[in-house]
Design an enzyme around this catalytic site. Structure first.
Site, PDB file in Angstrom:
ATOM      1  CE  LYS A 211      -3.511   2.187   2.476  1.00 14.30           C
ATOM      2  NZ  LYS A 211      -4.071   2.140   3.773  1.00 14.30           N
ATOM      3  CD  GLU A 217       9.524  -5.823   7.231  1.00 18.28           C
ATOM      4  OE1 GLU A 217       9.166  -4.825   6.494  1.00 18.28           O
ATOM      5  OE2 GLU A 217       8.969  -5.835   8.631  1.00 18.28           O
ATOM      6  N   GLY A 275      -4.930  -1.798   4.757  1.00 18.01           N
ATOM      7  CA  GLY A 275      -4.380  -2.300   4.635  1.00 18.01           C
ATOM      8  C   GLY A 275      -4.267  -3.836   4.916  1.00 18.01           C
ATOM      9  NE  ARG A 276      -6.450  -3.585  10.823  1.00 17.42           N
ATOM     10  CZ  ARG A 276      -5.389  -2.758  11.192  1.00 17.42           C
ATOM     11  NH1 ARG A 276      -4.235  -2.489  10.758  1.00 17.42           N
ATOM     12  NH2 ARG A 276      -5.906  -1.582  12.096  1.00 17.42           N
ATOM     13  CD  GLU A 361      -1.766  -3.912  11.364  1.00 16.51           C
ATOM     14  OE1 GLU A 361      -0.090  -5.158  11.837  1.00 16.51           O
ATOM     15  OE2 GLU A 361      -2.004  -4.015  10.343  1.00 16.51           O
ATOM     16  CG  HIS A 392      -3.841 -36.114  16.667  1.00 13.63           C
ATOM     17  ND1 HIS A 392      -4.028 -37.201  17.408  1.00 13.63           N
ATOM     18  CD2 HIS A 392      -4.849 -35.397  15.665  1.00 13.63           C
ATOM     19  CE1 HIS A 392      -4.965 -37.731  17.254  1.00 13.63           C
ATOM     20  NE2 HIS A 392      -5.721 -36.970  15.512  1.00 13.63           N
ATOM     21  CE  LYS A 501       5.151  -1.111   9.545  1.00 15.58           C
ATOM     22  NZ  LYS A 501       4.397  -0.392   8.290  1.00 15.58           N
TER      23      LYS A 501
HETATM   24  O1  F6P Z   1       2.519  -4.389  10.008  1.00 16.73           O
HETATM   25  C1  F6P Z   1       2.068  -3.318   9.715  1.00 16.73           C
HETATM   26  C2  F6P Z   1       1.369  -2.897   8.496  1.00 16.73           C
HETATM   27  O2  F6P Z   1       1.021  -1.527   7.934  1.00 16.73           O
HETATM   28  C3  F6P Z   1       0.621  -3.664   7.839  1.00 16.73           C
HETATM   29  O3  F6P Z   1      -1.334  -2.520   7.993  1.00 16.73           O
HETATM   30  C4  F6P Z   1       0.029  -2.799   6.839  1.00 16.73           C
HETATM   31  O4  F6P Z   1      -1.035  -4.024   5.825  1.00 16.73           O
HETATM   32  C5  F6P Z   1       1.463  -3.612   5.918  1.00 16.73           C
HETATM   33  O5  F6P Z   1       2.214  -3.496   6.935  1.00 16.73           O
HETATM   34  C6  F6P Z   1       2.143  -3.717   4.986  1.00 16.73           C
HETATM   35  O6  F6P Z   1       1.896  -2.411   4.595  1.00 16.73           O
HETATM   36  P1  F6P Z   1       2.340  -2.141   3.018  1.00 16.73           P
HETATM   37  O7  F6P Z   1       1.439  -2.569   2.010  1.00 16.73           O
HETATM   38  O8  F6P Z   1       2.076  -0.152   3.258  1.00 16.73           O
HETATM   39  O9  F6P Z   1       4.092  -2.531   2.482  1.00 16.73           O
END
Ligand code: F6P
Length: 535
Positions: A211, A217, A275-276, A361, A392, A501
């Site tokens: 987003k 990462e 995002g979620r 979250e 199990h 972050k």
């Molecule tokens: O985990 C934190 C977060 O900000 C989430 O809300 C989001 O889904 C994820 O990082 C990834 O963010 P982006 O889509 O901006 O890379």
């Protein structure tokens, strides 16, 4: 200013009710004494039947919880979301993921009085949603028909990973493209490394899903994928067949950053999609490639049916509302600190991971929307594994351990396309576990004693098809909204994650400059140990 939830009159009444009625409640007796219990505490919502009767509550509890919903102005808060108000107050954003599955004519929501008062910009937003959806589905179709592309690699994390992954896994019976789907999220190079080892540049489409297009990462994984692509015969020259232009697509709200990265083909979405909650947007491209435009639309339709139910059904017969209230009841009155997700479906094997982000979250917060400290706990710990595997592993503790952990069983009436004769055994196991948790076992010695009276909910879908899955996920989204509204928290920001972050970035910089001024001894010690060759 809104009162803190625990100061509301209904909260006090519920506490008394818990002490006087529920602490001693025995589910076995409750079923014996209340012939209507199942009927009263179960319901059919779009695509989902819910049996909530094996929970530690009564019809009276629900009545009081509904009163709490009333005093918390739940309906008004829900309608504010539907009206497009900036309910994500810390980021000044509307929360409109539900718009992504709203038909152009508003579908089943058209009758809602809130929609009658919709501002023109909402109609514009809906039109843009459909324009982008059509664009995305056309791209999905083109990729599906491109025989040369055999592998789709989605690079993204959090909401830009978990939603598409849970759905592509869940709908594996519906994947009809003959392509392989890979999800790379972790910054651990092993994840990307193993995928790169198995693919060929000219046969791969990379989807860089972010987003913000700034998540560390994802950016590192995307840069490494790009470098690998160039090192293995790919080209930056758009006129070449094996070019970045042809083999990379960005899914983002930050098109400028994607272009700067060197990706020209971009599908966008909007800052009002958290995002979620984004699997319904361009972030869903891997899903659309996997199952095709028609089934993607079916998934949106299923979710829309649940939206319409949530936004229009009376609160007492509203499944997301009933579940959200149950969640508050368990967390704050019964003091249960976790909830186990037990999908009896191999397809739903990543559901618990997906729900961890969605719920923890969203509602793992300690202050109200006005910034006041909350003195009651919010989101429970969400965890789980698919059945029957969980039986199990950790079910022993659920039956005989000292913590009471509500379990959420999710089962399907019809099995999928493989080995249908296994399905009966799978579902019967789910029902038997829910029964065993409740009835327990006595009279065979202390070691074998199972106390029973352990709560569970049972969600039953007809089958795991796109529409049912869409409805199920939308049910969870709205349920989380409901508990967040009762706690009066902002369920749509995630400042705790942002802190991690920020500090990771600072540590990278400090490592370069070797400036440890003001850093605690433990953090400094670990960082310096990393730098030592004689570790
Ligand atoms: O985990 C934190 C977060 O900000 C989430 O809300 C989001 O889904 C994820 O990082 C990834 O963010 P982006 O889509 O901006 O890379």
């Amino acid at each position: 200013m809104t009162a803190l939830c625990h100061e509301l009159p209904a909260w006090q009444t519920l506490q008394t009710h818990h002490e006087s009625q529920i602490r001693q409640l025995d589910l076995r007796q409750a079923f014996a004494q209340e012939p209507q219990r199942l009927e009263t505490l179960s319901m059919q919502a779009p695509h989902v039947f819910a049996d909530l009767s094996k929970n530690l509550w009564t019809a009276d509890t629900e009545r009081l919880l509904q009163q709490l919903a009333h005093e918390s102005q739940l309906a008004a808060k829900r309608d504010a979301m539907l009206a497009g108000a900036a309910i994500n107050s810390t980021e000044q954003r509307s929360v409109m993921h539900w718009l992504l599955r709203t038909p152009l004519d508003a579908g089943q929501l058209a009758a809602s009085p809130v929609l009658q008062a919709w501002q023109p910009d909402m109609k514009t937003a809906l039109q843009e949603v459909h324009d982008t959806l059509n664009q995305m589905l056309a791209l999905a179709d083109a990729v599906r028909n491109d025989r040369q592309i055999t592998d789709i690699v989605n690079i993204g994390i959090g909401g830009s990973h978990l939603g598409p992954e849970v759905v592509v896994n869940a709908l594996e019976d519906w994947i009809d493209t003959g392509k392989n789907f890979h999800f790379v999220s972790n910054v651990d190079g092993h994840e990307l490394g193993h995928v790169l080892h198995r693919i060929k540049p000219e046969r791969t489409l990379f989807l860089v899903a972010s987003k913000s297009f700034t998540t560390a990462e994802t950016m590192l994984n995307a840069r490494s994928a790009r470098q690998w692509f160039l090192d293995h015969g790919g080209s930056e020259d758009p006129s070449e067949a094996c070019s970045i232009d042809r083999h990379f697509v960005a899914l983002t709200t930050n098109k400028a950053a994607a272009a700067q990265f060197g990706i020209q083909r971009t599908l966008g979405f909007w800052d009002w999609v958290g995002g979620r909650f984004s699997l319904w947007s361009a972030i869903g491209l891997p899903i659309a490639i996997a199952i095709g435009p028609m089934q993607f639309r079916a998934m949106l339709d299923g979710a829309h049916a649940m939206d319409a139910h949530f936004f229009t059904a009376p609160l007492v017969q509203n499944l997301p509302v009933r579940l959200g209230l149950l969640d508050v009841w368990y967390r704050d009155f019964c003091q249960f600190s976790s909830r186990c997700i037990a999908p009896y479906s191999h397809g739903l094997r990543r559901l618990a991971a997906y729900l961890q982000q969605l719920e923890m979250e969203s509602n793992g917060k300690s202050v109200t929307r006005e910034g006041l400290p909350l003195s009651v706990p919010t989101a429970p710990i969400i965890w789980g594994e698919p059945g029957t595997n969980g039986q199990h592993a950790f079910f022993q503790m659920l039956h005989q351990g000292q913590d009471i952990i509500p379990v959420e069983f999710i089962a399907l009436r019809d099995g999928g396309k493989y080995l249908g004769e296994h399905h009966q055994s799978l579902v019967v196991n789910a029902i038997a576990q829910a029964q065993a948790l409740m009835v327990g076992r006595d009279g065979e010695g202390a070691e074998k004693f199972c106390p029973g009276n352990r709560p569970s909910s049972f969600l039953l879908l007809q089958r795991l098809d796109p529409a049912s899955l869409g409805a199920l996920i939308a049910l969870y989204e709205h349920r989380i909204f409901v508990s967040g509204a009762i706690w009066n928290i902002n369920s749509f920001d995630q400042w705790g994650v942002e802190l991690g972050k920020k500090l990771a970035k600072q540590l990278h910089q400090r490592q370069d400059s070797q400036d440890w001024e003001g850093v605690d001894a433990s953090t400094q010690g670990l960082m310096q140990r990393l730098a030592h060759s004689n570790f």
